[in-house]
Design an enzyme around this catalytic site. Sequence first.
Site, PDB file in Angstrom:
ATOM      1  N   THR A 223     -33.928 -71.305  12.544  1.00 56.48           N
ATOM      2  CA  THR A 223     -32.827 -72.092  12.293  1.00 56.48           C
ATOM      3  C   THR A 223     -31.411 -71.599  12.899  1.00 56.48           C
ATOM      4  O   THR A 223     -30.528 -72.357  13.241  1.00 56.48           O
ATOM      5  CB  THR A 223     -32.615 -72.304  10.660  1.00 56.48           C
ATOM      6  OG1 THR A 223     -32.530 -71.150  10.041  1.00 56.48           O
ATOM      7  CG2 THR A 223     -33.880 -73.122  10.014  1.00 56.48           C
ATOM      8  N   HIS A 224     -31.095 -70.260  13.349  1.00 50.10           N
ATOM      9  CA  HIS A 224     -30.098 -69.601  13.738  1.00 50.10           C
ATOM     10  C   HIS A 224     -30.044 -69.744  15.220  1.00 50.10           C
ATOM     11  O   HIS A 224     -30.937 -69.477  15.776  1.00 50.10           O
ATOM     12  CB  HIS A 224     -29.987 -68.284  12.875  1.00 50.10           C
ATOM     13  CG  HIS A 224     -28.533 -67.703  13.157  1.00 50.10           C
ATOM     14  ND1 HIS A 224     -27.908 -67.451  14.232  1.00 50.10           N
ATOM     15  CD2 HIS A 224     -27.722 -67.458  12.121  1.00 50.10           C
ATOM     16  CE1 HIS A 224     -26.654 -66.899  14.152  1.00 50.10           C
ATOM     17  NE2 HIS A 224     -26.652 -67.237  12.657  1.00 50.10           N
ATOM     18  N   PRO A 225     -28.820 -70.217  15.874  1.00 48.35           N
ATOM     19  CA  PRO A 225     -28.714 -69.895  17.114  1.00 48.35           C
ATOM     20  C   PRO A 225     -28.821 -68.397  17.657  1.00 48.35           C
ATOM     21  O   PRO A 225     -28.525 -67.461  17.012  1.00 48.35           O
ATOM     22  CB  PRO A 225     -27.345 -70.268  17.394  1.00 48.35           C
ATOM     23  CG  PRO A 225     -26.654 -71.080  16.202  1.00 48.35           C
ATOM     24  CD  PRO A 225     -27.584 -70.572  14.921  1.00 48.35           C
TER      25      PRO A 225
END
Length: 313
Positions: free
Chosen positions: A81-83
């Site tokens: 989910t994290h860039p």
Amino acid sequence: MNRIMECVPNYSEGRDKTVINQIADAIGSVSAVKVLNVDPGADANRTVITFAGEPEAVSEAAFRGAKAASELIDMSRHHGTHPRIGATDVLPFVPVRGITLDECARLARELGRRMADELGIPVYLYEAAALRPEFRNLAVCRAGEYEGIAEKLADPARCPDLLPHSSFLIPHSSLKSGCSVVGARDFLIAVNFNLATTSVETATAIARQVREHGYQGRPGTLKCVKAIGWYIPEYGFAQVSCNLTNFHVTSLRQLFDEVSRVALLQGTRVTGTEIIGLVPEEALFPDAVSYLGLEQLRPFRQEEKVLEYVLNR
């Protein structure tokens, strides 16, 4: 120890404990360095490792961690989910005692050059180590994420600052380590606010309103705050995920209060707070644990989460 520099790299693996442990072990193999905290996130698929020590030793440990990550993490298979843009995604040096931010920036540039030359990793230099003003901002360096690397390598305006020598220049399909963003900055508090909703749209709307640069040209309500909204299946609720870049300008309490206020306007509420990595003791206020709801997900122990306590144990 008269001079202490902290390093807080983020690695693009939060699920495989064997990989995480091998990276932490590589960092800890430098005798003058102390690994202070290892904080994995399964849904973000990302681990934050905090370590500190004499500046030159910390730089060596950071290189060993990046080398291990480049060997163990295949970014072509990474999802979370994290860039992210690389196996060692972002690697900042932070002055703690007896060293200036400018000295940390010099060491960051030297490390970045070494990572490019010896590991074949293209490197952006950000914050105090930036060579180009636009790349001071991490989000600009990471724009397009891992999937956009080929396009950025072909564009002189967006290409990383430090490129590997020609023998390392390989097709994007084989660039399994991605790029890294290396730099120097002051203390940053990574803090997530838990919401009584599963809606990413609601979390994103709150983030856009509170973060400094707002949305679509309209400023947000808080200085020194970066924020995004996401849903964490492991927890079963959405979060507003924030980076507080100067807690002297905007305090943790002010950030919590503002996210709580905007959440109510969005039809939800903040149910607790999660701190990623370590937090300086100075940033906490007397009733912070209960006020922020720091124990919603797990017990909050100062000997595990407060920088000064971990350094001195």
